[in-house]
Scaffold this motif. Structure first.
Motif, PDB file in Angstrom:
ATOM      1  N   ALA A   1       0.874  -1.459  -0.180  1.00 30.76           N
ATOM      2  CA  ALA A   1      -0.048   0.079  -0.172  1.00 30.76           C
ATOM      3  C   ALA A   1       0.997   1.330  -0.266  1.00 30.76           C
ATOM      4  O   ALA A   1       0.509   2.377  -0.692  1.00 30.76           O
ATOM      5  N   GLY A   2       1.964   1.231   0.614  1.00 32.33           N
ATOM      6  CA  GLY A   2       2.780   2.403   0.815  1.00 32.33           C
ATOM      7  C   GLY A   2       2.146   3.409   1.810  1.00 32.33           C
ATOM      8  O   GLY A   2       2.930   4.591   1.581  1.00 32.33           O
ATOM      9  N   LYS A   3       1.035   3.223   2.496  1.00 34.05           N
ATOM     10  CA  LYS A   3       0.634   4.310   3.438  1.00 34.05           C
ATOM     11  C   LYS A   3      -0.126   3.423   4.485  1.00 34.05           C
ATOM     12  O   LYS A   3      -0.343   2.264   4.243  1.00 34.05           O
ATOM     13  N   PRO A   4      -0.534   3.937   5.480  1.00 37.05           N
ATOM     14  CA  PRO A   4      -1.238   3.317   6.574  1.00 37.05           C
ATOM     15  C   PRO A   4      -2.527   3.021   5.907  1.00 37.05           C
ATOM     16  O   PRO A   4      -3.256   3.673   5.445  1.00 37.05           O
ATOM     17  N   LEU A   5      -3.238   1.715   6.492  1.00 37.07           N
ATOM     18  CA  LEU A   5      -4.228   1.390   6.037  1.00 37.07           C
ATOM     19  C   LEU A   5      -5.334   0.930   7.373  1.00 37.07           C
ATOM     20  O   LEU A   5      -4.849   0.472   8.432  1.00 37.07           O
TER      21      LEU A   5
ATOM     22  N   GLU B   1     -10.065  -1.201   4.976  1.00 41.63           N
ATOM     23  CA  GLU B   1      -9.110  -1.243   3.436  1.00 41.63           C
ATOM     24  C   GLU B   1      -8.174  -2.514   3.360  1.00 41.63           C
ATOM     25  O   GLU B   1      -8.049  -3.000   2.543  1.00 41.63           O
TER      26      GLU B   1
ATOM     27  N   ASP C   1      -5.062   2.721  12.185  1.00 39.80           N
ATOM     28  CA  ASP C   1      -4.462   2.354  10.946  1.00 39.80           C
ATOM     29  C   ASP C   1      -3.515   1.334  11.291  1.00 39.80           C
ATOM     30  O   ASP C   1      -2.864   1.348  12.466  1.00 39.80           O
TER      31      ASP C   1
ATOM     32  N   LEU D   1       0.757  -0.068   9.779  1.00 40.00           N
ATOM     33  CA  LEU D   1       1.883   0.235   9.220  1.00 40.00           C
ATOM     34  C   LEU D   1       2.561  -1.174   9.283  1.00 40.00           C
ATOM     35  O   LEU D   1       2.612  -1.766  10.476  1.00 40.00           O
TER      36      LEU D   1
END
Length: 289
Positions: free
Chosen positions: A27-31, A35, A71, A73
């Motif tokens: 994803a490259g970002k927090p989810l 998600e 979220d 990571l």
């Protein structure tokens, strides 16, 4: 992605954990949990439990917002792999000391049959990788291609390695001798198989054969068989060294003219027939590497 998930499962993650971790990494970002479930295929009913397990293992981190939303990571892959490597090495070191303490003395020397090429070559890899002092191989190019890298590693760790190689070797390893007397084609005609013999540390041996699309083999720790296998390879190497010293033409002349050698060669071709008769390969078994 499927391959990465399978490899992570082999290292101890469940299928859902591996899918969730790979999704976080990609994803490259927090989810958030919703998600992750949507992108990974992990059911929504279990995604938070799965993410909680990743957090407990240190493979992911929670990020709490001002509204208490959570979220996630991932632990960076390089850090995860280093951690898994340390844990794996620690487990191996622990088992090296603990497993022998619960091992019962064997009632007999270990011996087992190998009935296809995959099992035969995998067991051959075990013998090569497990050698510590010396290693003998009598091998054809087809099988050496599979075992070459492990044999090189054995040489690098100081194992005295002697290889009888049937035909030219494009990438020689250890003390390698090309089997030229008799030529590989003659040896193959005589036996009927590409014979593979490996002896590790004079304590275990694997003997097997490959023909057409079939294979057979046996592994044993029986000292008498191990000794004979090692001497078989050593004698073959000795013959090649003698041929190099006195000249192959001279040795062929002796080989063709000596009456005692003729007597010993009288069963030419019989070994192949015997092996087929007493448990050689199942000819319906495909040869798979």
């Amino acid at each position: 992605m499927r391959d990465v998930v399978e490899q992570l499962q082999r290292l101890g993650m469940s299928g859902y954990e591996a899918k969730a971790y790979v999704t976080l990494v990609g994803a490259g970002k927090p989810l958030n949990g919703y998600e992750v479930a949507k992108r990974s295929g992990v059911p929504r009913s279990t995604v938070y439990e799965t993410l909680g397990k990743l957090v407990a293992k240190g493979a992911a981190y929670e990020l709490r917002g001002s509204d208490d939303a959570i979220d996630y990571l991932p632990l960076p892959p390089r850090s995860l792999l280093e951690r898994l490597r340390r844990e794996f090495d620690d487990s191996i070191e622990s088992l090296e000391s603990s497993l022998p303490t619960i091992m019962a003395p064997p009632e007999a020397h270990l011996t087992h049959n190998l009935k296809d090429a995959r099992a035969l070559l995998t067991r051959a890899e075990d013998v090569v990788a497990g050698s510590h002092t010396d290693l003998f191989l009598s091998i054809w190019p087809q099988e050496m291609e599979r075992l070459s890298s492990l044999t090189k590693l054995a040489v690098e760790r100081g194992v005295d390695t002697s290889v009888m190689h049937f035909g030219p070797a494009p990438d020689p390893v250890g003390h390698l001798y090309e089997h030229r007397f008799p030529p590989p084609a003659v040896a193959l005609e005589h036996l009927g198989y590409r014979l593979l013999v490996i002896v590790g540390d004079r304590r275990e041996t694997l003997i097997g054969g490959f023909v057409d699309d079939s294979a057979w083999g046996v592994y044993t720790e029986d000292p008498a068989v191990v000794l004979m296998a090692a001497e078989y390879i050593r004698n073959d190497i000795t013959m090649e060294i003698i041929a190099d010293r006195i000249g192959h033409d001279s040795l062929r002349e002796i080989w063709a003219g000596d009456p005692e050698l003729k007597r010993l060669r009288a069963g030419h071709g019989r070994p192949a027939a015997l092996l087929r008769a007493v448990g050689g390969p199942d000819l319906n078994q495909p040869l798979t590497y």
